[in-house]
Design a protein around this motif. Structure first.
Motif, PDB file in Angstrom:
ATOM      1  N   PRO A   1      35.825  36.597  33.575  1.00 14.46           N
ATOM      2  CA  PRO A   1      36.335  36.456  34.943  1.00 14.46           C
ATOM      3  C   PRO A   1      37.727  35.837  35.019  1.00 14.46           C
ATOM      4  CG  PRO A   1      34.033  35.807  34.837  1.00 14.46           C
ATOM      5  CD  PRO A   1      34.461  36.037  33.431  1.00 14.46           C
ATOM      6  N   ASP A   2      38.035  34.885  34.139  1.00  9.47           N
ATOM      7  CA  ASP A   2      39.363  34.260  34.167  1.00  9.47           C
ATOM      8  C   ASP A   2      40.448  35.280  33.835  1.00  9.47           C
ATOM      9  OD1 ASP A   2      38.019  31.936  34.694  1.00  9.47           O
ATOM     10  OD2 ASP A   2      38.324  31.043  32.710  1.00  9.47           O
ATOM     11  N   ALA A   3      40.222  36.103  32.814  1.00  8.97           N
ATOM     12  CA  ALA A   3      41.206  37.117  32.432  1.00  8.97           C
ATOM     13  C   ALA A   3      41.381  38.144  33.543  1.00  8.97           C
ATOM     14  CB  ALA A   3      40.774  37.799  31.138  1.00  8.97           C
ATOM     15  N   GLN A   4      40.292  38.546  34.167  1.00 12.97           N
ATOM     16  CA  GLN A   4      40.379  39.550  35.228  1.00 12.97           C
ATOM     17  C   GLN A   4      41.074  38.975  36.469  1.00 12.97           C
ATOM     18  OE1 GLN A   4      36.729  41.596  36.027  1.00 12.97           O
ATOM     19  NE2 GLN A   4      36.669  42.537  34.010  1.00 12.97           N
ATOM     20  N   ARG A   5      40.804  37.733  36.785  1.00  9.18           N
ATOM     21  CA  ARG A   5      41.462  37.106  37.939  1.00  9.18           C
ATOM     22  C   ARG A   5      42.976  37.078  37.739  1.00  9.18           C
ATOM     23  NH1 ARG A   5      39.352  32.436  37.515  1.00  9.18           N
ATOM     24  NH2 ARG A   5      41.133  31.537  36.401  1.00  9.18           N
ATOM     25  N   ASP A   6      43.428  36.726  36.544  1.00  8.61           N
ATOM     26  CA  ASP A   6      44.863  36.669  36.274  1.00  8.61           C
ATOM     27  C   ASP A   6      45.487  38.064  36.332  1.00  8.61           C
ATOM     28  OD1 ASP A   6      44.572  33.959  35.931  1.00  8.61           O
ATOM     29  OD2 ASP A   6      44.604  34.031  33.725  1.00  8.61           O
ATOM     30  N   GLU A   7      44.765  39.065  35.855  1.00  7.93           N
ATOM     31  CA  GLU A   7      45.298  40.434  35.858  1.00  7.93           C
ATOM     32  C   GLU A   7      45.436  40.959  37.286  1.00  7.93           C
ATOM     33  OE1 GLU A   7      46.620  44.162  34.222  1.00  7.93           O
ATOM     34  OE2 GLU A   7      46.626  42.051  33.618  1.00  7.93           O
ATOM     35  N   ILE A   8      44.472  40.664  38.136  1.00  2.28           N
ATOM     36  CA  ILE A   8      44.540  41.125  39.530  1.00  2.28           C
ATOM     37  C   ILE A   8      45.694  40.432  40.255  1.00  2.28           C
ATOM     38  CG2 ILE A   8      43.314  41.103  41.738  1.00  2.28           C
ATOM     39  CD1 ILE A   8      40.716  41.381  40.014  1.00  2.28           C
ATOM     40  N   ALA A   9      45.875  39.150  39.981  1.00  2.27           N
ATOM     41  CA  ALA A   9      46.995  38.431  40.597  1.00  2.27           C
ATOM     42  C   ALA A   9      48.328  39.026  40.155  1.00  2.27           C
ATOM     43  CB  ALA A   9      46.924  36.948  40.242  1.00  2.27           C
ATOM     44  N   ARG A  10      48.422  39.414  38.912  1.00  2.00           N
ATOM     45  CA  ARG A  10      49.655  40.011  38.402  1.00  2.00           C
ATOM     46  C   ARG A  10      49.921  41.373  39.029  1.00  2.00           C
ATOM     47  NH1 ARG A  10      51.475  43.509  34.531  1.00  2.00           N
ATOM     48  NH2 ARG A  10      49.371  44.153  33.927  1.00  2.00           N
ATOM     49  N   ARG A  11      48.855  42.120  39.297  1.00  4.70           N
ATOM     50  CA  ARG A  11      48.995  43.484  39.793  1.00  4.70           C
ATOM     51  C   ARG A  11      49.313  43.550  41.287  1.00  4.70           C
ATOM     52  NH1 ARG A  11      49.117  48.381  36.844  1.00  4.70           N
ATOM     53  NH2 ARG A  11      47.916  48.179  34.916  1.00  4.70           N
ATOM     54  N   GLY A  12      48.865  42.581  42.067  1.00  2.00           N
ATOM     55  CA  GLY A  12      49.260  42.567  43.467  1.00  2.00           C
ATOM     56  C   GLY A  12      48.145  42.839  44.452  1.00  2.00           C
ATOM     57  N   ALA A  13      48.543  42.972  45.737  1.00  2.00           N
ATOM     58  CA  ALA A  13      47.597  43.023  46.858  1.00  2.00           C
ATOM     59  C   ALA A  13      46.681  44.238  46.799  1.00  2.00           C
ATOM     60  CB  ALA A  13      48.362  42.996  48.180  1.00  2.00           C
ATOM     61  N   ALA A  14      47.223  45.403  46.433  1.00  2.00           N
ATOM     62  CA  ALA A  14      46.388  46.605  46.402  1.00  2.00           C
ATOM     63  C   ALA A  14      45.235  46.441  45.422  1.00  2.00           C
ATOM     64  CB  ALA A  14      47.235  47.821  46.032  1.00  2.00           C
ATOM     65  N   TRP A  15      45.526  45.827  44.296  1.00  3.69           N
ATOM     66  CA  TRP A  15      44.479  45.589  43.309  1.00  3.69           C
ATOM     67  C   TRP A  15      43.456  44.575  43.804  1.00  3.69           C
ATOM     68  CZ3 TRP A  15      43.959  47.133  37.948  1.00  3.69           C
ATOM     69  CH2 TRP A  15      44.804  48.200  37.610  1.00  3.69           C
ATOM     70  N   ALA A  16      43.946  43.549  44.504  1.00  2.00           N
ATOM     71  CA  ALA A  16      43.025  42.545  45.046  1.00  2.00           C
ATOM     72  C   ALA A  16      42.075  43.172  46.061  1.00  2.00           C
ATOM     73  CB  ALA A  16      43.813  41.399  45.670  1.00  2.00           C
ATOM     74  N   GLY A  17      42.625  44.063  46.915  1.00  5.07           N
ATOM     75  CA  GLY A  17      41.784  44.726  47.902  1.00  5.07           C
ATOM     76  C   GLY A  17      40.736  45.623  47.246  1.00  5.07           C
ATOM     77  N   TYR A  18      41.183  46.367  46.221  1.00  6.79           N
ATOM     78  CA  TYR A  18      40.237  47.234  45.517  1.00  6.79           C
ATOM     79  C   TYR A  18      39.147  46.397  44.841  1.00  6.79           C
ATOM     80  CZ  TYR A  18      38.303  50.404  42.027  1.00  6.79           C
ATOM     81  OH  TYR A  18      37.444  51.140  41.272  1.00  6.79           O
ATOM     82  N   GLN A  19      39.557  45.312  44.186  1.00  3.70           N
ATOM     83  CA  GLN A  19      38.580  44.470  43.495  1.00  3.70           C
ATOM     84  C   GLN A  19      37.557  43.891  44.469  1.00  3.70           C
ATOM     85  OE1 GLN A  19      38.415  44.336  40.358  1.00  3.70           O
ATOM     86  NE2 GLN A  19      37.259  42.515  39.724  1.00  3.70           N
ATOM     87  N   ALA A  20      38.019  43.513  45.652  1.00  2.00           N
ATOM     88  CA  ALA A  20      37.099  42.972  46.654  1.00  2.00           C
ATOM     89  C   ALA A  20      36.047  44.008  47.032  1.00  2.00           C
ATOM     90  CB  ALA A  20      37.878  42.515  47.880  1.00  2.00           C
ATOM     91  N   SER A  21      36.463  45.282  47.125  1.00  2.00           N
ATOM     92  CA  SER A  21      35.505  46.325  47.499  1.00  2.00           C
ATOM     93  C   SER A  21      34.469  46.549  46.403  1.00  2.00           C
ATOM     94  CB  SER A  21      36.234  47.630  47.812  1.00  2.00           C
ATOM     95  OG  SER A  21      36.818  48.183  46.646  1.00  2.00           O
ATOM     96  N   THR A  22      34.884  46.472  45.143  1.00  2.00           N
ATOM     97  CA  THR A  22      33.925  46.672  44.052  1.00  2.00           C
ATOM     98  C   THR A  22      33.018  45.462  43.893  1.00  2.00           C
ATOM     99  OG1 THR A  22      35.533  45.903  42.405  1.00  2.00           O
ATOM    100  CG2 THR A  22      35.428  48.268  42.829  1.00  2.00           C
ATOM    101  N   ILE A  23      33.554  44.261  44.152  1.00  2.00           N
ATOM    102  CA  ILE A  23      32.692  43.072  44.117  1.00  2.00           C
ATOM    103  C   ILE A  23      31.631  43.181  45.200  1.00  2.00           C
ATOM    104  CG2 ILE A  23      32.623  40.583  44.564  1.00  2.00           C
ATOM    105  CD1 ILE A  23      35.337  40.385  43.173  1.00  2.00           C
ATOM    106  N   GLY A  24      32.053  43.658  46.369  1.00  3.37           N
ATOM    107  CA  GLY A  24      31.082  43.867  47.437  1.00  3.37           C
ATOM    108  C   GLY A  24      30.016  44.869  47.052  1.00  3.37           C
ATOM    109  N   ARG A  25      30.431  45.893  46.310  1.00  3.79           N
ATOM    110  CA  ARG A  25      29.465  46.899  45.846  1.00  3.79           C
ATOM    111  C   ARG A  25      28.453  46.261  44.904  1.00  3.79           C
ATOM    112  NH1 ARG A  25      29.087  50.029  41.180  1.00  3.79           N
ATOM    113  NH2 ARG A  25      28.204  52.129  41.441  1.00  3.79           N
TER     114      ARG A  25
END
Length: 853
Positions: A722-746
């Motif tokens: 989770p730590d590595a993935q959190r840092d990668e999403i932060a690096r990638r930006g808002a679109a990635w954060a939004g997508y990740q939120a949808s998959t976490i919800g799934r």
């Protein structure tokens, strides 16, 4: 076991419990005694006896055990009602509409309330045994696989012409009191939920065995010696079936497990010295390190110690189960010698026990090809519900997961499984939904006294911590964890030994193209240099398109050849054809050290990536999560074998999206990567975790050579923690954060769906299960409609085919009630389901319209 030939009818009309045509009856009291006798025989088996005591939470007195058997005798109490008796006696003047399980509840309830009721002697006895008797009785009434929901009232039970209900009850009570003449004083029956659930499963198992005429032939009028005769027959039945192996004990030396082929390796030594009192262990070791033999060794050690009496070996796919079945069956011969139990292949529709194949006959019987008539020794192999009652079985993880869900026969499966070492291989492959079910299954299995062993080459700390109930370490600590390692639930520090297996260094190259023609070009170039090339695509559609591209480019002769023509490997084949394809792949990618160089291309989907002992010279694979990629790499240079020039060292080409991963955040779906939103608005996909995919792609770029297994821990944690993935999403930006939120919800939604279906054995026995078993699945989205083919239908590889599962996401399919008779056309079979035209050939099942999956 043979009761002899007694008259099947009686001058005095009696209550029947089993019928086989007009006038051919098995007396109800005889059948009830049969089932109770089997329960008694089961609870005397040492492993089950220990589990019953554990579930009860206290030592069980002889009165407890006798009372439980006496309660099991009452499982078909409702069959005393005239409405049930009329089902096989149309001359009775009443409607034949009685659900005997429901009426058993109501008949007993009335006996408690009315002192004049002829069943009152039963109520008087049960009333003195405490509230536990009521809990256990309701569980026993559920012996047909579901809790009983009884209405408030039911029809009259007065005598009707031709049937003497009071006389039938007197006969019923006569055998009951003869079987248990003096239930001595003792404590109230335990009422712990664990005991109630376990007894429910054992009663259901006893009913299946006690209803088999190979063990209990029909007796119309049982005499006073019947309880003793039924008990002898029950003991014989358990020995024949293999639930009771008697004094048979396996050899416990590793040479017997492995056939003397080699000394134990590091992973195997870890398992060999592990504490047998550790009920749940997790082995992490590289692909090819001998985890299968390690699991079989632990089974032998636990069995010899009397801690288990069975084995269920669970793998992710049917193909892996079929291949593993042969290995396990041979190992049993080495371990047990002449007393070896046959390994059952636990795949519905595949009648295979040991080396014998069965054929389904009318009347629920099975004929085995190595003997005339039926073989009661293969009882567990003859029906999917009974697989887990085998002494040894190999199948998919789904059969085990069914025991942890609120589905029909879950209690029977769970009780049968509790005797066994449950081995779950490739445990990393479970999604959020399956992982939730597996976690609850393990909790229930361990609480019942069972043992389990999990295995993986690539399990991340997040999944490991959840299954073993350990705190999640930080990323640095996760990477620093030893490998290989053997973990135990509750122990934060694993046992480890220096790796001594075969190491390999794989040259990793990311290729920015996923086009089928490009994959075909790369594969053909390698094959023409004499390499055995394995091409693993993420979807069936991509595998088929790559296959077609090779054919179009003139490379048909380079493809895997089956029955005189090219073929590929994926999930959309019948079971019979999958067996043919599995064997062909195993032969062409054999790990035989004597194999000669051969240019060949084997194309397939994820069906090729797990549990198969195949060895390719070169690997071309789509981008996928790092743990899956490591599994695919396990099929590359798996053994030290002669290699063609240019392929002496392992190389892997990873096909990646040409435009990168950013477009997939829309969301979008490209060859198994990313997600799509179907008609219901949910998030669906295969490899949805873009953060993991991005980190995996980065690992290929930053580490052009992967040293395996030395880097396994670093690779997996660097992309899944989770730590590595959190840092990668932060690096990638808002679109990635939004997508990740949808998959976490799934994932949260899937876990919620799983929790709604779980069978909790630490809670009171449920009053009901969900209305439809088909809405409760072991894998979300995996259950498609099943079609049957007309007898004599021959598939594209020359084998008779019987049935096929249609992909669940193919909408608009209308499945007929009758078998489908396909039209034989050039290259295969053509048929229609509703308005949808389908074709089944060497490329598998295809829709005539566009197929995007």
């Amino acid at each position: 076991m043979d009761f002899g030939k007694e008259a099947l009818t009686s001058h005095k009309p009696k209550a029947w419990g089993k019928a086989d045509g007009p006038g051919k009856f098995h007396a109800l009291e005889a059948h009830s005694m049969d089932v109770a006798a089997v329960f008694e025989a089961l609870r005397r088996l040492p492993v089950i006896a220990r589990h019953l005591q554990l579930a009860a939470g206290r030592a069980l007195a002889s009165s407890d055990l006798a009372r439980m058997a006496a309660l099991v005798y009452l499982h078909d109490l409702g069959k005393l009602e005239p409405g049930f008796q009329a089902k096989a006696r149309p001359e009775l003047a009443c409607r034949a509409d009685v659900n005997h399980s429901v009426h058993g509840v109501l008949s007993l309830d009335r006996a408690f309330r009315e002192t004049s009721d002829p069943l009152r002697p039963i109520a008087d006895r049960l009333g003195s045994w405490g509230e536990g008797a009521e809990e256990l009785m309701m569980a026993i009434f559920a012996h047909h696989g579901r809790p009983v929901e009884a209405p408030a009232t039911f029809g009259a039970t007065d005598d009707v012409a031709g049937y003497d209900r009071k006389g039938a009850i007197a006969d019923y009570l006569r055998i009951w009191t003869m079987a248990w003449p003096a239930l001595e004083d003792g404590p109230f029956l335990p009422e712990t939920p664990a005991l109630v659930h376990l007894v429910a499963g054992l009663a259901a198992l006893a009913d299946w065995i006690g209803s088999d005429r190979r063990f209990f032939d029909f007796v119309a009028d049982p005499g006073p010696d019947y309880p003793a005769r039924a008990r002898r027959a029950a003991r014989d039945a358990l020995r024949v079936i293999g639930l009771d192996l008697g004094a048979a004990r396996p050899a416990t030396d590793f040479g017997s497990v492995a056939g003397g082929r080699f000394a134990p390796r590091a992973a195997q030594r870890l398992v060999g010295k592990a504490d047998l009192d550790s009920a749940l262990v997790l082995l992490e070791a590289e692909t090819g390190s001998g985890k299968t033999e390690a699991a079989l060794w632990r089974f032998a050690l636990l069995h010899a110690a009397g801690l288990v009496s069975g084995l269920y070996f669970a793998v992710p796919t049917r193909a892996a189960a079929r291949q593993l079945h042969r290995r396990v069956n041979e190992a049993m011969k080495r371990l047990f010698g002449d007393d070896a139990p046959e390994a059952v292949l636990a795949i519905p529709g595949q009648l295979l026990s040991g080396e014998a194949t069965g054929q389904r006959l009318p009347g629920f019987e099975t004929r085995w090809d190595d003997a005339e008539g039926t073989q009661p020794t293969r009882w567990a192999a003859e029906h999917a519900t009974r697989y887990l009652a085998a002494a040894v079985a190999v199948g998919t993880v789904d059969q085990a997961l069914l025991s942890g869900l609120q589905v029909k026969h879950a209690h029977l499966r769970g009780a049968a499984l509790s005797r066994s070492l449950l081995v779950v291989d490739e445990v990393h492959s479970s999604d959020a939904y399956m992982t939730e079910i597996l976690a609850e299954l393990l909790d229930g299995h361990l609480a019942a006294g069972g043992h389990a062993m999990l295995m993986s080459a690539t399990l991340g700390s997040r999944a490991r911590s959840g299954l073993l109930k350990l705190p999640l370490p930080a990323l640095d600590g996760a990477i620093a964890a030893p490998y290989p390692a053997l973990w135990s639930r509750g122990a934060g520090t694993p046992e480890t030994e220096p790796a001594d297996g075969r190491a390999k260094s794989v040259a990793m190259t990311a290729h920015p193209a996923m086009d089928p023609s490009e994959a075909a070009r790369l594969a053909m170039a390698a094959a023409r240099q004499g390499a055995r090339v394995l091409v693993v695509r993420n979807t069936v559609a991509a595998a088929c398109a790559t296959f077609d591209a090779v054919v179009a480019a003139g490379g048909s002769d380079l493809l895997l050849q089956v029955a005189g023509g090219p073929a590929l490997h994926h999930s959309r084949f019948t079971a019979e054809d999958r067996h043919v394809l599995d064997r062909a792949v195993e032969v062409i990618l054999t790990p035989d050290k004597e194999r000669a160089p051969l240019g060949v291309i084997v194309i397939g989907s994820q069906t090729l990536e797990q549990s198969l002992d195949i060895c390719a010279d070169h690997l071309i694979t789509d981008l996928c999560p790092v743990d899956v990629l490591l599994q695919r790499l396990g099929r590359l240079h798996r053994h030290d074998l002669p290699r063609p020039a240019g392929f002496e060292d392992p190389r892997c080409l990873v096909l990646c999206p040409e435009d990168g991963l950013d477009p997939l955040t829309k969301p979008a779906f490209v060859n198994g990567l990313g997600a799509w939103k179907p008609w219901d608005g949910s998030i669906q996909g295969i490899y949805l975790d873009l953060a993991c995919l991005s980190l995996t792609e980065g690992l290929i770029a930053s580490h052009p050579v992967w040293h395996i297994p030395a880097m396994n821990r670093e690779l997996v944690e660097s992309a899944t923690h989770p730590d590595a993935q959190r840092d990668e999403i932060a690096r990638r930006g808002a679109a990635w954060a939004g997508y990740q939120a949808s998959t976490i919800g799934r994932d949260i939604s899937q876990r919620g769906q799983a929790r709604n279906c779980l069978l909790h054995r630490d809670e009171r026995f449920p009053k009901r299960f969900p209305g439809q078993d088909e809405i409760v699945q072991t894998r979300l989205g995996s259950a498609g409609p099943l079609i049957r083919f007309a007898p004599g239908t021959v598939g594209p590889f020359g084998s008779d085919i019987t049935q096929m599962t249609i992909p669940a996401h193919w909408r608009g399919i209308a499945v007929p009630d009758t078998p489908v008779a396909p039209e034989v056309v050039e290259g295969g079979l053509r048929f229609s389901l509703g308005d949808v035209a389908l074709f089944y050939g060497r490329s598998g099942l295809m829709r005539q319209a566009a197929d995007n999956a």
